[in-house]
Design a protein around this motif. Structure first.
Motif, short mmCIF file in Angstrom:
data_model
loop_
_atom_site.label_atom_id
_atom_site.label_comp_id
_atom_site.label_asym_id
_atom_site.label_seq_id
_atom_site.Cartn_x
_atom_site.Cartn_y
_atom_site.Cartn_z
N ALA A 137 0.81 -1.22 0.00
CA ALA A 137 0.00 0.00 0.00
C ALA A 137 0.85 1.27 0.00
O ALA A 137 0.35 2.35 -0.32
CB ALA A 137 -0.94 0.01 1.20
N GLN A 138 2.13 1.13 0.37
CA GLN A 138 3.01 2.29 0.43
C GLN A 138 3.81 2.48 -0.88
O GLN A 138 4.68 3.33 -0.95
CB GLN A 138 3.99 2.12 1.60
N LEU A 139 3.49 1.69 -1.90
CA LEU A 139 4.21 1.73 -3.17
C LEU A 139 3.34 2.26 -4.29
O LEU A 139 2.11 2.16 -4.24
CB LEU A 139 4.70 0.32 -3.55
N SER A 140 3.98 2.78 -5.33
CA SER A 140 3.26 3.17 -6.55
C SER A 140 2.93 1.92 -7.35
O SER A 140 3.45 0.83 -7.10
CB SER A 140 4.12 4.11 -7.39
N GLY A 141 2.09 2.09 -8.37
CA GLY A 141 1.73 0.95 -9.21
C GLY A 141 2.93 0.34 -9.90
O GLY A 141 3.08 -0.88 -9.97
N GLY A 142 3.82 1.19 -10.41
CA GLY A 142 5.02 0.67 -11.07
C GLY A 142 5.93 -0.08 -10.12
O GLY A 142 6.52 -1.10 -10.48
N ALA A 168 -2.58 -2.26 -15.67
CA ALA A 168 -3.16 -1.49 -14.57
C ALA A 168 -2.43 -0.17 -14.32
O ALA A 168 -2.76 0.53 -13.36
CB ALA A 168 -3.17 -2.34 -13.29
N LEU A 169 -1.47 0.16 -15.17
CA LEU A 169 -0.65 1.35 -14.94
C LEU A 169 -1.05 2.47 -15.88
O LEU A 169 -1.59 2.25 -16.97
CB LEU A 169 0.83 1.00 -15.17
N ASP A 170 -0.77 3.72 -15.47
CA ASP A 170 -1.08 4.84 -16.36
C ASP A 170 -0.07 4.87 -17.51
O ASP A 170 0.96 4.20 -17.48
CB ASP A 170 -1.11 6.17 -15.60
N ALA A 171 -0.39 5.65 -18.54
CA ALA A 171 0.35 5.60 -19.81
C ALA A 171 1.84 5.88 -19.63
O ALA A 171 2.69 5.18 -20.19
CB ALA A 171 -0.26 6.58 -20.81
N LYS A 172 2.20 6.91 -18.86
CA LYS A 172 3.61 7.29 -18.72
C LYS A 172 4.39 6.20 -17.99
O LYS A 172 5.48 5.80 -18.41
CB LYS A 172 3.73 8.62 -17.98
N THR A 175 4.89 3.11 -20.19
CA THR A 175 5.97 3.28 -21.17
C THR A 175 7.33 3.09 -20.51
O THR A 175 8.21 2.40 -21.03
CB THR A 175 5.88 4.66 -21.83
N GLU A 176 7.51 3.70 -19.34
CA GLU A 176 8.79 3.58 -18.64
C GLU A 176 9.07 2.14 -18.23
O GLU A 176 10.19 1.64 -18.36
CB GLU A 176 8.78 4.50 -17.42
N LEU A 177 8.04 1.45 -17.72
CA LEU A 177 8.23 0.11 -17.19
C LEU A 177 8.50 -0.89 -18.31
O LEU A 177 9.32 -1.80 -18.14
CB LEU A 177 7.00 -0.33 -16.39
#
Length: 350
Positions: A137-142, A168-172, A175-177
Motif C-alpha cells: 500500500a506504500q508503493l506506486s503501481g510501477g 493497470a498502470l497509467d500511460a507514462k 511506457t517507462e516500465l
C-alpha cells in the motif's frame, strides 16, 4: 526451443477458446501473445503455466523437449506475473519476494541467509533496494509490479509468464516500465511470454509476436515481419491504422480510388480484392505530376508530434488518413480546404 505448443485445443463448455493452436517459443526470447479481447491469448498463457488443463487428447505442451502436458503447475518451475500484482498486502516487500523460496519443500529450501541474499539481490535488480521494509500500500503501481516481477524471479524459473503486466498502470508509467523490462530481459535472457492487447507494447519490446484472433494463431514473426508483411486481413487491420479500399486486380496491377498501381508483392491476380494502405505509405503532392495520383480535399490537419496527420476526402467521398514527416508537411504548405494529390507508395492486397 524452450516451449513447444502443438495442436492445442481448449473448450469451456460449448465455447472453444483455443482451436488447434501451435507455436514455438525460442529459448531466451521475449515473446508477445497479441490479440483483441477473447482471442485466446490469456487462456494459452494459463495452459503454458499449468493453471488450466488441456482438453484430453487435444494437443501437447513441452518445456525443453519434456512433455509437461499433465505436470502440475507447482512442478513446472514457472514464474507468473499478474496484471493486478497479486501481492500479499500484510507482507512487506521483502516478505513478498521471499515467499516463493520459503514455501519450497524442506529439501529444496535455501537457508535463511541464502534467502536474504537472494531477495536483496533481486530488489537491487528491479531497482527497489531500500524499500524492503515497505508494504504494498506504500508503493506506486510501477513499484508494485516490480515487486511482483522480483517475486516471480526469486524461484529461478525456467520460464517467466506475464499476463498484461502493464495494463493497470497509467500511460507514462507503462511506457517507462516496458522499456525497463526489455533492458532487464536483455540482462537475464530468461525465456519470457507476455500477454497484451497493446500493439505498441508488443512492437516495442518483443523479439517475436504471436498474433491471435478467435482462438487461432493468425501469424507469428518479428515485430517488423508482422507489421510490414501481414499474412491476413486481420493482422493488417489489427496492427496500426490503415486505409481500406475495395478494388480490382488486373494482372499485377490494382485499380482502386481512380488509381491504377502495381501491387507491392508483384503477384498475378484477377477480380475483386481488398486494398490496404497505411497512412505513412501515402505520398502527398501539391500538384499532379503525371504519375498515378488521386485528388483529395484536406479536411483536418493534426500537426502536433513527429509527423503531420491529414484527414482527406477523395473525389468519390471516401475518407482517408495520410501521414507525412514534418519537413515534408512544411514544404507542402497545405491548409484545410486545399486540394492535394495522393499517391500510394505501397499497397497491400488480399
Amino acid at each position: 526451443m524452450s516451449i513447444q505448443i502443438r495442436n492445442v485445443t481448449k473448450t469451456f463448455g460449448s465455447f472453444r477458446a483455443l482451436d488447434d493452436v501451435s507455436a514455438d517459443i525460442p529459448t531466451g526470447e521475449l515473446v508477445a501473445l497479441l490479440g483483441p479481447s477473447g482471442s485466446g491469448k490469456t487462456t494459452l498463457l494459463r495452459l503454458i503455466a499449468g493453471l488450466e488443463d488441456l482438453d484430453p487428447g487435444r494437443g501437447s505442451i513441452r518445456y525443453y523437449e519434456e512433455d509437461i502436458t499433465g505436470t502440475p503447475v507447482r512442478k513446472r518451475r514457472v514464474g507468473f506475473v499478474f496484471q493486478h500484482y497479486a501481492l500479499f498486502r500484510h507482507m512487506t516487500v521483502f516478505e513478498n519476494v521471499a515467499f516463493g523460496l520459503r514455501v519450497l519443500p524442506r529439501g529444496a529450501r535455501p537457508t535463511k541467509a541464502a534467502i536474504r541474499d537472494r531477495v536483496l539481490e533481486l530488489l537491487r535488480l528491479v531497482q527497489l533496494d531500500g524499500l524492503a521494509g515497505r508494504y504494498p500500500a506504500q508503493l506506486s503501481g510501477g513499484q508494485r509490479q516490480r515487486v511482483a516481477l522480483a517475486r516471480a524471479l526469486a524461484v529461478e524459473p525456467r520460464v517467466l509468464l506475464l499476463d498484461e503486466p502493464f495494463g493497470a498502470l497509467d500511460a507514462k508509467v507503462r511506457t517507462e516500465l516496458r522499456q525497463w523490462i526489455r533492458k532487464l530481459h536483455d540482462e537475464l535472457h530468461i525465456t519470457s511470454v507476455f500477454v497484451t492487447h497493446d500493439q505498441d507494447e508488443a512492437m516495442e519490446i518483443a523479439d517475436q509476436v504471436v498474433v491471435m484472433n478467435g482462438g487461432r494463431v493468425e501469424q507469428i514473426g518479428s515485430p517488423a515481419e508482422v507489421y510490414h508483411s501481414p499474412r491476413t486481413e486481420f493482422v493488417m487491420n489489427f496492427l496500426g491504422q490503415v486505409n481500406t479500399f475495395t478494388g480490382r486486380a488486373v494482372g499485377r496491377d490494382i485499380e482502386f480510388a481512380d488509381l491504377r498501381v502495381a501491387a507491392s508483392d508483384g503477384r498475378l491476380r484477377d477480380g475483386e480484392v481488398r486494398v490496404f494502405v497505411r497512412p505513412h505509405e501515402f505520398e502527398l503532392r501539391g500538384r499532379a505530376n503525371g504519375q498515378p495520383c488521386a485528388a483529395a480535399t484536406v479536411l483536418r490537419i493534426h500537426a502536433a508530434g513527429s509527423v503531420a496527420r491529414l484527414d482527406l476526402q477523395l473525389a468519390d467521398g471516401k475518407l482517408i488518413t495520410a501521414e507525412v514527416p514534418q519537413d515534408r508537411f512544411a514544404a507542402l504548405a497545405a491548409s484545410t480546404g486545399d486540394l492535394v494529390y495522393v499517391a500510394p507508395r505501397r499497397v497491400h492486397v488480399f
